[in-house]
Design a protein around this motif. Sequence first.
Motif, short mmCIF file in Angstrom:
data_model
loop_
_atom_site.label_atom_id
_atom_site.label_comp_id
_atom_site.label_asym_id
_atom_site.label_seq_id
_atom_site.Cartn_x
_atom_site.Cartn_y
_atom_site.Cartn_z
N THR A 14 0.92 -0.79 0.14
CA THR A 14 -0.01 0.35 -0.24
C THR A 14 1.23 1.19 -0.34
O THR A 14 1.89 1.71 1.03
CB THR A 14 -1.06 -0.16 1.13
OG1 THR A 14 -2.09 -0.99 1.65
CG2 THR A 14 -2.00 1.14 1.35
N LEU A 34 -4.33 3.25 -2.12
CA LEU A 34 -3.83 2.50 -4.03
C LEU A 34 -2.75 1.91 -3.44
O LEU A 34 -1.70 2.61 -2.58
CB LEU A 34 -3.42 4.18 -3.74
CG LEU A 34 -4.44 4.77 -4.52
CD1 LEU A 34 -4.39 5.71 -5.31
CD2 LEU A 34 -5.37 3.70 -5.82
N ASP A 35 -2.86 0.62 -3.93
CA ASP A 35 -0.99 0.01 -3.86
C ASP A 35 -0.61 0.49 -5.07
O ASP A 35 -1.17 0.94 -5.63
CB ASP A 35 -1.91 -2.04 -4.36
CG ASP A 35 -2.11 -1.95 -2.61
OD1 ASP A 35 -2.29 -1.52 -1.45
OD2 ASP A 35 -2.85 -3.18 -3.45
N SER A 39 -3.32 5.03 1.66
CA SER A 39 -3.97 5.12 2.70
C SER A 39 -4.91 5.96 3.06
O SER A 39 -4.04 6.76 4.14
CB SER A 39 -3.97 3.83 3.91
OG SER A 39 -5.37 3.59 4.17
N GLU A 64 -1.36 1.09 -9.19
CA GLU A 64 -3.02 1.21 -9.25
C GLU A 64 -3.12 2.98 -9.86
O GLU A 64 -1.97 3.48 -8.80
CB GLU A 64 -3.78 1.29 -7.60
CG GLU A 64 -4.00 -0.26 -7.85
CD GLU A 64 -4.53 -1.03 -6.30
OE1 GLU A 64 -5.49 -1.80 -7.21
OE2 GLU A 64 -4.54 0.14 -5.48
N ILE A 65 -4.44 3.20 -9.75
CA ILE A 65 -4.28 4.69 -10.87
C ILE A 65 -6.24 4.98 -9.70
O ILE A 65 -6.51 4.07 -9.94
CB ILE A 65 -4.85 4.61 -11.92
CG1 ILE A 65 -3.40 4.43 -12.76
CG2 ILE A 65 -5.29 6.17 -12.14
CD1 ILE A 65 -3.16 4.49 -14.01
N LEU A 66 -6.40 5.41 -9.48
CA LEU A 66 -7.01 6.20 -8.44
C LEU A 66 -7.78 6.94 -9.21
O LEU A 66 -7.21 8.57 -9.87
CB LEU A 66 -7.48 6.62 -6.93
CG LEU A 66 -8.82 7.08 -6.44
CD1 LEU A 66 -10.10 5.45 -6.87
CD2 LEU A 66 -8.38 7.27 -5.59
#
Length: 64
Positions: free
Chosen positions: A2, A30-31, A5, A34-36
């Motif tokens: 992660t 988000l690890d 967080s 990854e994209i948010l």
Amino acid sequence: MTRLSVEQLRVELVRDGTRIAPVDDVSFALDHGEILGVAGESGSGKSLTLKAIAGLLPGQSRVS
């Protein structure tokens, strides 16, 4: 692993002497890799959420 967080983010602002919480109980993680994407209506708190994470809110704001 992660990388970011966020748990139960709450942003409070003072408006006309009253505290308001336009962002309340926002959580995500988000690890690596990854994209948010953050989407929502105008005024829904997208920018405030990101400014709170980056530490860029005005002086009277409170993040909890």
